[in-house]
Design a protein around this motif. Sequence first.
Motif, PDB file in Angstrom:
ATOM      1  N   SER A  31      65.429  78.653  41.862  1.00  0.00           N
ATOM      2  CA  SER A  31      65.884  77.459  41.152  1.00  0.00           C
ATOM      3  C   SER A  31      67.326  77.670  40.707  1.00  0.00           C
ATOM      4  CB  SER A  31      64.994  77.190  39.930  1.00  0.00           C
ATOM      5  OG  SER A  31      63.681  76.870  40.334  1.00  0.00           O
ATOM      6  N   SER A  32      68.132  76.600  40.798  1.00  0.00           N
ATOM      7  CA  SER A  32      69.536  76.752  40.416  1.00  0.00           C
ATOM      8  C   SER A  32      70.173  75.394  40.148  1.00  0.00           C
ATOM      9  CB  SER A  32      70.328  77.474  41.509  1.00  0.00           C
ATOM     10  OG  SER A  32      70.268  76.752  42.721  1.00  0.00           O
ATOM     11  N   TYR A  33      71.286  75.434  39.444  1.00  0.00           N
ATOM     12  CA  TYR A  33      72.086  74.236  39.177  1.00  0.00           C
ATOM     13  C   TYR A  33      73.182  74.160  40.234  1.00  0.00           C
ATOM     14  CZ  TYR A  33      75.804  71.440  37.060  1.00  0.00           C
ATOM     15  OH  TYR A  33      76.793  70.526  36.838  1.00  0.00           O
ATOM     16  N   LEU A  34      73.324  72.994  40.856  1.00  0.00           N
ATOM     17  CA  LEU A  34      74.321  72.800  41.908  1.00  0.00           C
ATOM     18  C   LEU A  34      75.451  71.917  41.382  1.00  0.00           C
ATOM     19  CD1 LEU A  34      71.837  72.014  44.842  1.00  0.00           C
ATOM     20  CD2 LEU A  34      72.871  74.216  44.307  1.00  0.00           C
ATOM     21  N   ASP A  35      76.592  72.530  41.131  1.00  0.00           N
ATOM     22  CA  ASP A  35      77.744  71.732  40.730  1.00  0.00           C
ATOM     23  C   ASP A  35      78.301  71.012  41.962  1.00  0.00           C
ATOM     24  OD1 ASP A  35      79.157  73.633  42.170  1.00  0.00           O
ATOM     25  OD2 ASP A  35      79.925  74.667  40.396  1.00  0.00           O
ATOM     26  N   LYS A  36      79.411  70.323  41.795  1.00  0.00           N
ATOM     27  CA  LYS A  36      79.949  69.498  42.880  1.00  0.00           C
ATOM     28  C   LYS A  36      80.163  70.297  44.166  1.00  0.00           C
ATOM     29  CE  LYS A  36      83.711  66.228  43.843  1.00  0.00           C
ATOM     30  NZ  LYS A  36      84.909  65.560  43.290  1.00  0.00           N
ATOM     31  N   LYS A  37      80.762  71.472  44.040  1.00  0.00           N
ATOM     32  CA  LYS A  37      81.066  72.309  45.203  1.00  0.00           C
ATOM     33  C   LYS A  37      79.793  72.824  45.865  1.00  0.00           C
ATOM     34  CE  LYS A  37      83.667  76.413  46.617  1.00  0.00           C
ATOM     35  NZ  LYS A  37      84.413  77.598  46.150  1.00  0.00           N
ATOM     36  N   ALA A  38      78.849  73.326  45.048  1.00  0.00           N
ATOM     37  CA  ALA A  38      77.606  73.891  45.595  1.00  0.00           C
ATOM     38  C   ALA A  38      76.749  72.819  46.255  1.00  0.00           C
ATOM     39  CB  ALA A  38      76.826  74.577  44.479  1.00  0.00           C
ATOM     40  N   LEU A  40      67.025  67.721  43.253  1.00  0.00           N
ATOM     41  CA  LEU A  40      66.940  66.569  42.362  1.00  0.00           C
ATOM     42  C   LEU A  40      68.342  66.202  41.887  1.00  0.00           C
ATOM     43  CD1 LEU A  40      63.940  67.904  40.251  1.00  0.00           C
ATOM     44  CD2 LEU A  40      63.835  66.418  42.255  1.00  0.00           C
ATOM     45  N   PRO A  41      68.917  65.128  42.435  1.00  0.00           N
ATOM     46  CA  PRO A  41      70.278  64.747  42.041  1.00  0.00           C
ATOM     47  C   PRO A  41      70.365  64.365  40.562  1.00  0.00           C
ATOM     48  CG  PRO A  41      69.609  63.631  44.067  1.00  0.00           C
ATOM     49  CD  PRO A  41      68.378  64.250  43.486  1.00  0.00           C
ATOM     50  N   VAL A  42      71.401  64.846  39.913  1.00  0.00           N
ATOM     51  CA  VAL A  42      71.688  64.460  38.531  1.00  0.00           C
ATOM     52  C   VAL A  42      72.592  63.230  38.563  1.00  0.00           C
ATOM     53  CG1 VAL A  42      72.765  65.202  36.360  1.00  0.00           C
ATOM     54  CG2 VAL A  42      71.470  66.838  37.735  1.00  0.00           C
ATOM     55  N   ASN A  43      73.533  63.230  39.493  1.00  0.00           N
ATOM     56  CA  ASN A  43      74.415  62.097  39.754  1.00  0.00           C
ATOM     57  C   ASN A  43      74.904  62.231  41.189  1.00  0.00           C
ATOM     58  OD1 ASN A  43      76.632  63.967  39.707  1.00  0.00           O
ATOM     59  ND2 ASN A  43      76.605  63.854  37.465  1.00  0.00           N
ATOM     60  N   LYS A  44      75.961  61.536  41.562  1.00  0.00           N
ATOM     61  CA  LYS A  44      76.455  61.579  42.944  1.00  0.00           C
ATOM     62  C   LYS A  44      76.900  62.972  43.369  1.00  0.00           C
ATOM     63  CE  LYS A  44      78.137  56.954  44.076  1.00  0.00           C
ATOM     64  NZ  LYS A  44      79.363  56.171  44.387  1.00  0.00           N
ATOM     65  N   LEU A  52      65.070  72.871  42.214  1.00  0.00           N
ATOM     66  CA  LEU A  52      63.971  73.275  41.342  1.00  0.00           C
ATOM     67  C   LEU A  52      62.723  73.594  42.159  1.00  0.00           C
ATOM     68  CD1 LEU A  52      63.411  73.486  38.239  1.00  0.00           C
ATOM     69  CD2 LEU A  52      62.375  71.215  38.415  1.00  0.00           C
ATOM     70  N   THR A  53      62.091  74.718  41.871  1.00  0.00           N
ATOM     71  CA  THR A  53      60.832  75.064  42.530  1.00  0.00           C
ATOM     72  C   THR A  53      59.737  74.152  41.990  1.00  0.00           C
ATOM     73  OG1 THR A  53      61.530  77.356  42.816  1.00  0.00           O
ATOM     74  CG2 THR A  53      59.174  76.914  42.965  1.00  0.00           C
ATOM     75  N   VAL A  54      59.146  73.367  42.891  1.00  0.00           N
ATOM     76  CA  VAL A  54      58.168  72.359  42.452  1.00  0.00           C
ATOM     77  C   VAL A  54      56.766  72.608  43.011  1.00  0.00           C
ATOM     78  CG1 VAL A  54      59.890  70.555  42.090  1.00  0.00           C
ATOM     79  CG2 VAL A  54      58.851  70.822  44.345  1.00  0.00           C
ATOM     80  N   ALA A  55      56.654  73.501  43.986  1.00  0.00           N
ATOM     81  CA  ALA A  55      55.335  73.732  44.597  1.00  0.00           C
ATOM     82  C   ALA A  55      55.360  75.044  45.377  1.00  0.00           C
ATOM     83  CB  ALA A  55      54.974  72.570  45.526  1.00  0.00           C
ATOM     84  N   ARG A  56      54.175  75.423  45.868  1.00  0.00           N
ATOM     85  CA  ARG A  56      54.048  76.581  46.757  1.00  0.00           C
ATOM     86  C   ARG A  56      53.393  76.136  48.055  1.00  0.00           C
ATOM     87  NH1 ARG A  56      52.868  79.100  41.732  1.00  0.00           N
ATOM     88  NH2 ARG A  56      54.466  80.641  41.183  1.00  0.00           N
TER      89      ARG A  56
END
Length: 383
Positions: free
Chosen positions: A31-38, A279-283, A289-293
């Motif tokens: 799981s991780s946060y993806l900023d604009k570049k990522a 899961l987009p936060v915005n554009k 996010l890990t949601v299942a196995r």
Amino acid sequence: MIEAYYVDDINTTTIINKALKGLLPELDAHSSYLDKKAYKELKISTNGEFGGLGIVVGMKNGVLTIISPIDDTPAYKAGLKAGDIILKINDKATIDMSLDEAVSLMRGKPGTKITLTIVRKGQKPFTVTITRAIIKVKSVKAKDLENYPKIKYIRISSFDKNVVPSLKKILANLKKEGKEGIIIDLRNNPGGLLNQAVGTLDLFVDKGVLVSQKGRVKSENEVYYAHSAGTYKNIPIVVLVNGGSASASEIVSGSLQDHKRAIIVGETTFGKGSVQAILPVNKNEAIRLTVARYYLPSGRTIQAKGVTPDIVVHPAKIQKEEPAELIKEANLKAHLKAELAKIEHKKTKKENPKNLQKINGDLQLLTGADILKALIIQNESKK
């Protein structure tokens, strides 16, 4: 309090971004946060072209580990291997570094150099300097197999959007080419798109569950079934895997194994059986996010266990012993030189055929080919 007292001037947006980057990896390694570049890089990489070194990395036991090098990339040519631990990126230690931060450091302008400090089992730490390049991934390659005329060798290096269409083209020509069995090489394949893994399975399995996923939220529960139309259900298959086979590769190999549709040869796979949703936060930003196995048709999980091959074969090089020098017909004066010249000419014509996958002492590939040859002979005896 940070805004009021921190030594440097820092705004709320920066604070929140840093908080998110710290929060998500604490949930699990994927799981991780993806900023604009990522976020932009993620979109590019799933399309089969991106800039960097050509390695897929993940966190294993809390350390930055190479899941697999991608075929024909700078990292692959530099000799990096699945299971290598990246201790430093240039002068920065990777201990306590997030996965996204590590990936961001390794990607960069094509033509620029980067130095990695590598820890490999049984060796002292060593450094490798690699020149970054645009990574264009040809995910599927098909070749004839040296000394096995009835076998088609298919290498799938990653499950990008091109896999299923490419496989359909290859499979459609097998009969015309006189092929009676296929080897699917998933070694060092880090995975990719789930729909491509499911589509690959659907080409070889005609009924039943292919894979399922289960999460805490019911909307994430999904079962994927096979369809009988367009299935190559009778062709014998051997699948090659190793510790660098992860995620979608494990779904394909594990499901074929459960359906008794293929013989799995090689080493236990990586063990990544979790599902990440973007899961987009915005554009411009999103969270992964890990949601299942994932669960294989038998109900077993891949997560942290991997797929155990039917026949375990560790990588090794085979060396041929030179036969003792014998006096042959060709050495006798009475031999018909003209006939010998004809034979030698024929041999030369057969050498170095185009698009041939050489075995080159690859024990896993050789074992798989021999198993598949036996299956083909068994099929022929039933006709």
